[in-house]
Design an enzyme around this catalytic site. Sequence first.
Site, PDB file in Angstrom:
ATOM      1  N   LYS A  31       0.838  -1.221   0.000  1.00 44.74           N
ATOM      2  CA  LYS A  31       0.000   0.000   0.000  1.00 44.74           C
ATOM      3  C   LYS A  31       0.868   1.264   0.000  1.00 44.74           C
ATOM      4  O   LYS A  31       0.603   2.201  -0.741  1.00 44.74           O
ATOM      5  CB  LYS A  31      -0.930   0.035   1.226  1.00 44.74           C
ATOM      6  CG  LYS A  31      -1.916  -1.107   1.312  1.00 44.74           C
ATOM      7  CD  LYS A  31      -2.883  -0.944   2.468  1.00 44.74           C
ATOM      8  CE  LYS A  31      -2.251  -0.911   3.847  1.00 44.74           C
ATOM      9  NZ  LYS A  31      -1.606  -2.188   4.258  1.00 44.74           N
ATOM     10  N   ARG A 106      -9.488   0.969   9.000  1.00 47.35           N
ATOM     11  CA  ARG A 106      -9.048  -0.389   9.280  1.00 47.35           C
ATOM     12  C   ARG A 106     -10.091  -1.167  10.078  1.00 47.35           C
ATOM     13  O   ARG A 106      -9.885  -2.334  10.384  1.00 47.35           O
ATOM     14  CB  ARG A 106      -7.766  -0.318  10.108  1.00 47.35           C
ATOM     15  CG  ARG A 106      -6.598  -1.065   9.453  1.00 47.35           C
ATOM     16  CD  ARG A 106      -5.384  -0.556  10.109  1.00 47.35           C
ATOM     17  NE  ARG A 106      -4.229  -1.357  10.071  1.00 47.35           N
ATOM     18  CZ  ARG A 106      -3.073  -0.897   9.585  1.00 47.35           C
ATOM     19  NH1 ARG A 106      -3.006   0.284   9.011  1.00 47.35           N
ATOM     20  NH2 ARG A 106      -1.997  -1.623   9.686  1.00 47.35           N
ATOM     21  N   ARG A 151      11.480  -6.558   4.797  1.00 50.47           N
ATOM     22  CA  ARG A 151      11.286  -5.124   4.540  1.00 50.47           C
ATOM     23  C   ARG A 151      12.303  -4.252   5.289  1.00 50.47           C
ATOM     24  O   ARG A 151      12.554  -4.442   6.472  1.00 50.47           O
ATOM     25  CB  ARG A 151       9.866  -4.739   4.971  1.00 50.47           C
ATOM     26  CG  ARG A 151       9.532  -3.304   4.690  1.00 50.47           C
ATOM     27  CD  ARG A 151       8.062  -3.103   4.572  1.00 50.47           C
ATOM     28  NE  ARG A 151       7.368  -3.176   5.856  1.00 50.47           N
ATOM     29  CZ  ARG A 151       6.075  -2.929   5.997  1.00 50.47           C
ATOM     30  NH1 ARG A 151       5.340  -2.649   4.935  1.00 50.47           N
ATOM     31  NH2 ARG A 151       5.508  -3.005   7.173  1.00 50.47           N
ATOM     32  N   ARG A 184      11.504  -1.985  10.762  1.00 48.74           N
ATOM     33  CA  ARG A 184      10.488  -1.528  11.725  1.00 48.74           C
ATOM     34  C   ARG A 184      10.383  -2.482  12.903  1.00 48.74           C
ATOM     35  O   ARG A 184      10.493  -3.693  12.742  1.00 48.74           O
ATOM     36  CB  ARG A 184       9.135  -1.442  11.012  1.00 48.74           C
ATOM     37  CG  ARG A 184       8.952  -0.137  10.317  1.00 48.74           C
ATOM     38  CD  ARG A 184       7.726  -0.128   9.457  1.00 48.74           C
ATOM     39  NE  ARG A 184       6.527  -0.691  10.085  1.00 48.74           N
ATOM     40  CZ  ARG A 184       5.337  -0.619   9.536  1.00 48.74           C
ATOM     41  NH1 ARG A 184       5.171  -0.019   8.368  1.00 48.74           N
ATOM     42  NH2 ARG A 184       4.290  -1.146  10.129  1.00 48.74           N
ATOM     43  N   ARG A 195      -0.314  -8.817  13.561  1.00 45.26           N
ATOM     44  CA  ARG A 195      -0.824  -7.784  12.644  1.00 45.26           C
ATOM     45  C   ARG A 195      -1.692  -8.415  11.561  1.00 45.26           C
ATOM     46  O   ARG A 195      -2.730  -7.861  11.184  1.00 45.26           O
ATOM     47  CB  ARG A 195       0.352  -7.016  12.013  1.00 45.26           C
ATOM     48  CG  ARG A 195       1.057  -6.136  13.030  1.00 45.26           C
ATOM     49  CD  ARG A 195       2.402  -5.670  12.543  1.00 45.26           C
ATOM     50  NE  ARG A 195       2.307  -4.827  11.370  1.00 45.26           N
ATOM     51  CZ  ARG A 195       3.289  -4.681  10.478  1.00 45.26           C
ATOM     52  NH1 ARG A 195       4.415  -5.344  10.615  1.00 45.26           N
ATOM     53  NH2 ARG A 195       3.130  -3.884   9.456  1.00 45.26           N
TER      54      ARG A 195
HETATM   55  P1  AMP Z   1       1.016   0.250   9.302  1.00 46.79           P
HETATM   56  O1  AMP Z   1       2.251   1.042   9.105  1.00 46.79           O
HETATM   57  O2  AMP Z   1      -0.125   0.724   8.458  1.00 46.79           O
HETATM   58  O3  AMP Z   1       1.246  -1.242   9.159  1.00 46.79           O
HETATM   59  O4  AMP Z   1       0.555   0.493  10.821  1.00 46.79           O
HETATM   60  C1  AMP Z   1       1.389   0.173  11.914  1.00 46.79           C
HETATM   61  C2  AMP Z   1       0.552   0.047  13.179  1.00 46.79           C
HETATM   62  O5  AMP Z   1      -0.085   1.299  13.457  1.00 46.79           O
HETATM   63  C3  AMP Z   1      -0.588  -0.959  13.105  1.00 46.79           C
HETATM   64  O6  AMP Z   1      -0.158  -2.281  13.390  1.00 46.79           O
HETATM   65  C4  AMP Z   1      -1.530  -0.410  14.177  1.00 46.79           C
HETATM   66  O7  AMP Z   1      -1.074  -0.719  15.487  1.00 46.79           O
HETATM   67  C5  AMP Z   1      -1.390   1.091  13.986  1.00 46.79           C
HETATM   68  N1  AMP Z   1      -2.379   1.610  13.004  1.00 46.79           N
HETATM   69  C6  AMP Z   1      -2.127   2.137  11.770  1.00 46.79           C
HETATM   70  N2  AMP Z   1      -3.256   2.528  11.167  1.00 46.79           N
HETATM   71  C7  AMP Z   1      -4.267   2.231  12.027  1.00 46.79           C
HETATM   72  C8  AMP Z   1      -5.669   2.379  11.980  1.00 46.79           C
HETATM   73  N3  AMP Z   1      -6.297   2.893  10.897  1.00 46.79           N
HETATM   74  N4  AMP Z   1      -6.388   1.964  13.058  1.00 46.79           N
HETATM   75  C9  AMP Z   1      -5.791   1.459  14.149  1.00 46.79           C
HETATM   76  N5  AMP Z   1      -4.472   1.276  14.257  1.00 46.79           N
HETATM   77  C10 AMP Z   1      -3.694   1.660  13.207  1.00 46.79           C
END
Ligand code: AMP
Length: 242
Positions: A31, A106, A151, A184, A195
């Site tokens: 994404k 989400r 990654r 990360r 996740r």
């Molecule tokens: P990402 O970089 O999109 O994989 O997000 C990393 C982490 O941020 C996720 O595993 C969640 O803990 C938190 N997070 C990101 N976006 C959301 C969202 N829309 N709702 C809730 N938690 C989020």
Amino acid sequence: MSAPTAGIVESETSTGDVGTVILLGPPGAGKGTQAKVISARFEIPQISTGDLLRENVSHETELGKKAKQVMNSGELVPDQLVCDMVAERLSHGDCRKGFILDGFPRTVSQAGWLDRFLASQVFENKKCFGAPIVIQYVVEYNALLQRLTGRRSCPTCGRIYNVHFQPPRTADVCDVDGTRLVTRKDDREDVIVERLKAYEQQTLPLVEYYQSRGRLLKIDADRPMEQVAAETLAAIENGDRL
Ligand code: AMP
């Protein structure tokens, strides 16, 4: 310019503007990479809730303190905190003609909030009010695991690499600015499993949510990033005919 009608300010340049683009897909589906391509092509900002939350964590804001633990466990940050953060980000001037939501919504509750929020706002581009274009990137589970464990990202320019499929020219160093690449914290295998579980349980129901509103487009993302990008851009260009 035509007179504003029913709270909507008509944009003279709205033809060709894309409005709201939502990228749906599990962690590791690409994404973030695709959002950067869309952002460059249509000149609209990428709004990644994961990046915004990580910024808050690194600056030790109140939100960051609340989110840190949850993010490190691979679970989702509470809806209200994320929605407030998105509302604040969408109030910036660069969102007037459209924006890409990467990693948001989400949960079904976040999607409902977003619908209500968009309907209540005045953006320059009236397409922002209408049904968003929703793209779901589909990748098989084992491929995701391999993508996430490989990654690496550049903390300076944000460019994303993968040690298996898209390595930098020099190991662990960004091709663009020479910064040392980082992994990360939540790309550890035990956290990745959590996740992916959160995605299946809380985010996949959004497919049905958007499908029933007739705006979901599925793209097979288990292919080279250029092919996925070409299909993504074509889908957005044809957005009106989805
Ligand atoms: P990402 O970089 O999109 O994989 O997000 C990393 C982490 O941020 C996720 O595993 C969640 O803990 C938190 N997070 C990101 N976006 C959301 C969202 N829309 N709702 C809730 N938690 C989020």
